[in-house]
Write a protein that holds these residues in place. Sequence first.
Motif, PDB file in Angstrom:
ATOM      1  N   TYR A  37       0.846  -1.208   0.000  1.00 58.40           N
ATOM      2  CA  TYR A  37       0.000   0.000   0.000  1.00 58.40           C
ATOM      3  C   TYR A  37       0.876   1.251   0.000  1.00 58.40           C
ATOM      4  N   ARG A  38       2.027   1.149   0.675  1.00 55.05           N
ATOM      5  CA  ARG A  38       2.956   2.285   0.694  1.00 55.05           C
ATOM      6  C   ARG A  38       3.524   2.533  -0.703  1.00 55.05           C
ATOM      7  N   LEU A  45       1.922  10.021  -4.750  1.00 55.88           N
ATOM      8  CA  LEU A  45       2.631  11.234  -4.300  1.00 55.88           C
ATOM      9  C   LEU A  45       3.576  11.738  -5.395  1.00 55.88           C
ATOM     10  N   GLN A  46       4.318  10.812  -6.006  1.00 51.46           N
ATOM     11  CA  GLN A  46       5.279  11.183  -7.057  1.00 51.46           C
ATOM     12  C   GLN A  46       4.593  11.840  -8.243  1.00 51.46           C
ATOM     13  N   THR A  90       8.583   6.622   5.175  1.00 51.19           N
ATOM     14  CA  THR A  90       8.389   7.933   5.807  1.00 51.19           C
ATOM     15  C   THR A  90       6.951   8.069   6.343  1.00 51.19           C
ATOM     16  N   GLU A  91       6.757   9.019   7.266  1.00 46.72           N
ATOM     17  CA  GLU A  91       5.418   9.273   7.803  1.00 46.72           C
ATOM     18  C   GLU A  91       4.490   9.744   6.683  1.00 46.72           C
ATOM     19  N   GLU A  92       5.063  10.542   5.758  1.00 52.71           N
ATOM     20  CA  GLU A  92       4.250  11.077   4.648  1.00 52.71           C
ATOM     21  C   GLU A  92       3.672   9.926   3.811  1.00 52.71           C
ATOM     22  N   VAL A  93       4.523   8.967   3.472  1.00 54.43           N
ATOM     23  CA  VAL A  93       4.055   7.835   2.654  1.00 54.43           C
ATOM     24  C   VAL A  93       3.080   6.970   3.470  1.00 54.43           C
ATOM     25  N   SER A  98      -2.456   5.099   4.229  1.00 56.99           N
ATOM     26  CA  SER A  98      -3.671   4.948   5.026  1.00 56.99           C
ATOM     27  C   SER A  98      -4.846   5.618   4.307  1.00 56.99           C
ATOM     28  N   ALA A  99      -4.597   6.803   3.733  1.00 58.34           N
ATOM     29  CA  ALA A  99      -5.667   7.564   3.072  1.00 58.34           C
ATOM     30  C   ALA A  99      -6.109   6.933   1.749  1.00 58.34           C
ATOM     31  N   THR A 100      -5.182   6.333   0.998  1.00 57.89           N
ATOM     32  CA  THR A 100      -5.556   5.810  -0.324  1.00 57.89           C
ATOM     33  C   THR A 100      -5.952   4.328  -0.289  1.00 57.89           C
TER      34      THR A 100
END
Length: 226
Positions: A37-38, A45-46, A90-93, A98-100
């Motif tokens: 998922y990450r 994100l990219q 990373t926390e961002e990923v 979690s969101a996607t």
Amino acid sequence: MSINIAIDGPAGAGKSTIAKKLAKKLGFVYVDTGAMYRAMAYYFLQHGIAAEDEKTIAEACPRVEVTIAYEGGEQQVILNGENVNGVIRTEEVGNMASATSVYPVVRTKLVELQQQLAAKTDVIMDGRDIGTCVLPGAQVKIYLTASSATRAKRRYDELTAKGIVCDLEEIEKDIIDRDYRDMHRETSPLKQAEDAVLVDSSELNIEEVVEAIYAIYEKAEKEQKQ
Ligand code: DC
């Protein structure tokens, strides 16, 4: 028939550390589904795709190929031919994952891959929906949890040890938000499967948790032989 062990639970409960050790002890392959998922989240994100933009995410999914490989026993996630292991922690990923992961289009793709892996190999697979959706027939199911305060403190110690300045309260808030999102989404929310054994690691160290789960596995194995 392959033997499957499912470990589900909230972020930071120690699933991957425990599952890795247990896999070694049992000679099973460890499958980290969160990393998949990450990897998808990293792609979004990219490409500047917003987590709320379900339409663009659905359109992008056929262009995202996630596979896994093993190097020295360690799982590597390959995104469209590129090894992304080093950039997805990373926390961002994690927050983007979690969101996607709420979107069925994202889940369907990865669940299929996960089921294929488990069908041909003895695996210990960890995630949020393994016992409930991915491997409902798993011989052993564990729901591994710990209090949010314990999980936040572990994460804080981990980051501090790496020399990263962070705030304990903020980390706990982030964990509580992520738990809420993972537990309340419509598709395959995080919950304990009816036939899963609950293990609370708040007061246990890593070895104690490994031993506790190993004992559950041995008991299940004995019962199945009878
Ligand atoms: O375990 P992790 O922190 O690497 O997982 C990142 C996110 O991916 C998690 O917050 C929710 C999602 N996830 C999921 O929906 N289903 C899984 N089986 C594994 C992870």
